[in-house]
Design an enzyme around this catalytic site. Structure first.
Site, mmCIF file in Angstrom:
data_model
loop_
_atom_site.group_PDB
_atom_site.id
_atom_site.type_symbol
_atom_site.label_atom_id
_atom_site.label_comp_id
_atom_site.label_asym_id
_atom_site.label_seq_id
_atom_site.Cartn_x
_atom_site.Cartn_y
_atom_site.Cartn_z
ATOM 1 C CE LYS A 55 -3.388 -2.751 0.148
ATOM 2 N NZ LYS A 55 -4.237 -3.099 1.046
HETATM 3 C C1 LIG Z 1 -5.208 -4.534 1.730
HETATM 4 C C2 LIG Z 1 -6.533 -4.198 1.349
HETATM 5 C C3 LIG Z 1 -7.461 -4.926 2.655
HETATM 6 C C4 LIG Z 1 -7.064 -5.401 3.700
HETATM 7 O O1 LIG Z 1 -5.827 -4.868 4.328
HETATM 8 P P1 LIG Z 1 -5.012 -5.585 5.385
HETATM 9 O O2 LIG Z 1 -4.082 -4.813 5.947
HETATM 10 O O3 LIG Z 1 -4.099 -6.760 4.300
HETATM 11 O O4 LIG Z 1 -5.773 -6.468 6.209
HETATM 12 C C5 LIG Z 1 -8.814 -4.846 2.581
HETATM 13 N N1 LIG Z 1 -9.567 -4.239 1.403
HETATM 14 C C6 LIG Z 1 -8.771 -3.974 0.175
HETATM 15 C C7 LIG Z 1 -9.331 -3.320 -0.821
HETATM 16 C C8 LIG Z 1 -7.260 -3.896 0.348
HETATM 17 O O5 LIG Z 1 -6.628 -3.631 -0.811
#
Ligand SMILES: *Cc1c(COP(=O)(O)O)cnc(C)c1O
Length: 379
Positions: free
Chosen positions: A180
């Site tokens: 991210k």
């Molecule tokens: C990355 C992501 C999540 C979950 O995040 P985590 O930190 O991996 O639990 C949820 N929704 C979307 C759209 C994501 O890209």
């Protein structure tokens, strides 16, 4: 292999973490509040609640809204499974509405068609980094008395008509997974303008207990009460130190992602066989993903991987996963637009550490792959 996403850390980040390791508080300490303030400010929200990952943030949001057994929540299928899973964790039912074919964002008309007397909320996903049709969703929510949650795990730093992404829904959720925009290893946050929702999410992240160890130490008291069933979803000071350090670089990270996206846009503009997703006018895209639609995607995937380009597919539509088919009776035909898009989408490498040379290699490999596919873009 050029990865589709990856973190970018430097010596500042490492020093910030090392400093916490020498301090009194390894878990909930002063860095948590500092990180919460940094993210909430960028997101345009008054309150931030840091939790252990983005999935926990979604779970906290569904809890804070009081959603439970017998309730329904409208979600799109073109997302990571966690968006829908958070609804299931609280005993409620996710109802899949389709996406619009240009942007693959939740289609407000399809969402409207999914509303029943049991519907309590809509979770919109700012897919790829572009804010959803929040104005239309807000009208719909107002008409039916629903809450709006933004899964903005792709969209830290995005905006819509000048409004930052954390100011568009009742609760907005981010992830700090290494792919991210900024990372804490694992980590997540829910932001909101509503102090009552923020308080409920704070309670939820720490067992439903009102005070934490540090607060009790400072008050010289041992007494606490558990008032709700919560979890241990806390984020550590170690991680928040990394988060604070990373947040300082967010403007630079966003700028680089937008630069690479512009290189891709320019390269594919003359080659309609490689079709990037549509952009909403007035939306400031945060470019977590750069998604194109291509004919014969499976062959393109293999060929690009062989060429050292780490493409990926986001996502298998959630309602097609065996768990959802088995538990909720979902399956092919429920969301035809998402299902058709799924056959054609490919995420190209996009991250803040991507060099100009890597971007050029990606372009070259994608165009070569598209060339051998015959140059038409009719499904
Ligand atoms: C990355 C992501 C999540 C979950 O995040 P985590 O930190 O991996 O639990 C949820 N929704 C979307 C759209 C994501 O890209």
């Amino acid at each position: 292999m050029i990865p589709y996403g990856r973190q970018l850390l430097d010596e500042d980040d490492i020093a910030a973490v090392a400093q916490v390791l020498r301090s009194d508080w390894l878990t909930t300490g002063p860095l948590v509040a500092e990180f919460e303030a940094a993210v909430a400010e960028v997101a345009g929200a008054a309150h931030g609640v840091a939790v252990s990952n983005g999935t926990a943030a979604l779970h906290a949001a569904v809890f804070a809204l009081g959603i439970g057994p017998g309730d329904e929540v409208v979600v799109p299928p073109m997302t990571f499974a966690a968006t829908a899973n958070a609804v299931v964790y609280q005993g409620a039912r996710p109802v899949f509405a389709d996406v619009d074919p240009g942007t693959l964002l939740l289609d407000p008309e399809s969402a409207a068609a999914c509303i029943t007397p049991r519907t309590r909320a809509i979770i919109g996903v700012d897919y790829a980094g572009q804010p959803c049709h929040w104005d239309a969703l807000r009208v719909l929510a107002g008409k039916h008395g629903l809450a709006l949650v933004a899964d903005a795990c792709h969209a830290l730093g995005a905006a819509d008509q000048g409004r930052p992404v954390g100011a568009l829904a009742d609760i907005t959720v981010f992830s700090f997974h290494p792919v991210k925009h900024v990372t804490t290893g694992e980590g997540g946050m829910a932001v909101t303008g509503d102090p009552r929702l923020a308080a409920r999410m704070r309670l939820f992240r720490s067992h439903g207990i009102e005070s934490d160890f540090r607060q009790r130490e400072q008050k010289g008291s041992w007494f606490y009460e558990m008032t709700e069933l919560g979890y241990n979803y806390r984020l550590t000071d170690i991680q928040c130190a990394l988060g604070v350090s990373q947040m300082r670089k967010l403007p630079r990270f966003l700028a680089r992602r937008r630069e690479v996206a512009a290189v891709y846009d320019a390269a594919f503009a003359a080659r309609p066989v490689v079709a990037p997703l549509a952009r909403r006018t007035g939306a400031e895209h945060a470019y977590h993903l750069y998604v194109v639609q291509m004919p014969d995607r499976d062959a393109a995937f293999v060929r690009l991987r062989e060429a050292g380009v780490g493409v990926n597919v986001h996502y298998v539509p959630v309602h097609l996963h065996p768990y959802y088919r088995r538990t909720f009776g979902t399956g092919p035909g429920l969301c035809p637009v998402a299902e058709a898009a799924y056959e054609r989408i490919l995420s190209l490498p996009l991250h803040q550490g991507l060099s100009d040379a890597d971007a050029a290699r990606v372009v070259e490999a994608v165009l070569a792959s598209a060339g051998s596919l015959g140059g038409t873009n009719t499904p």
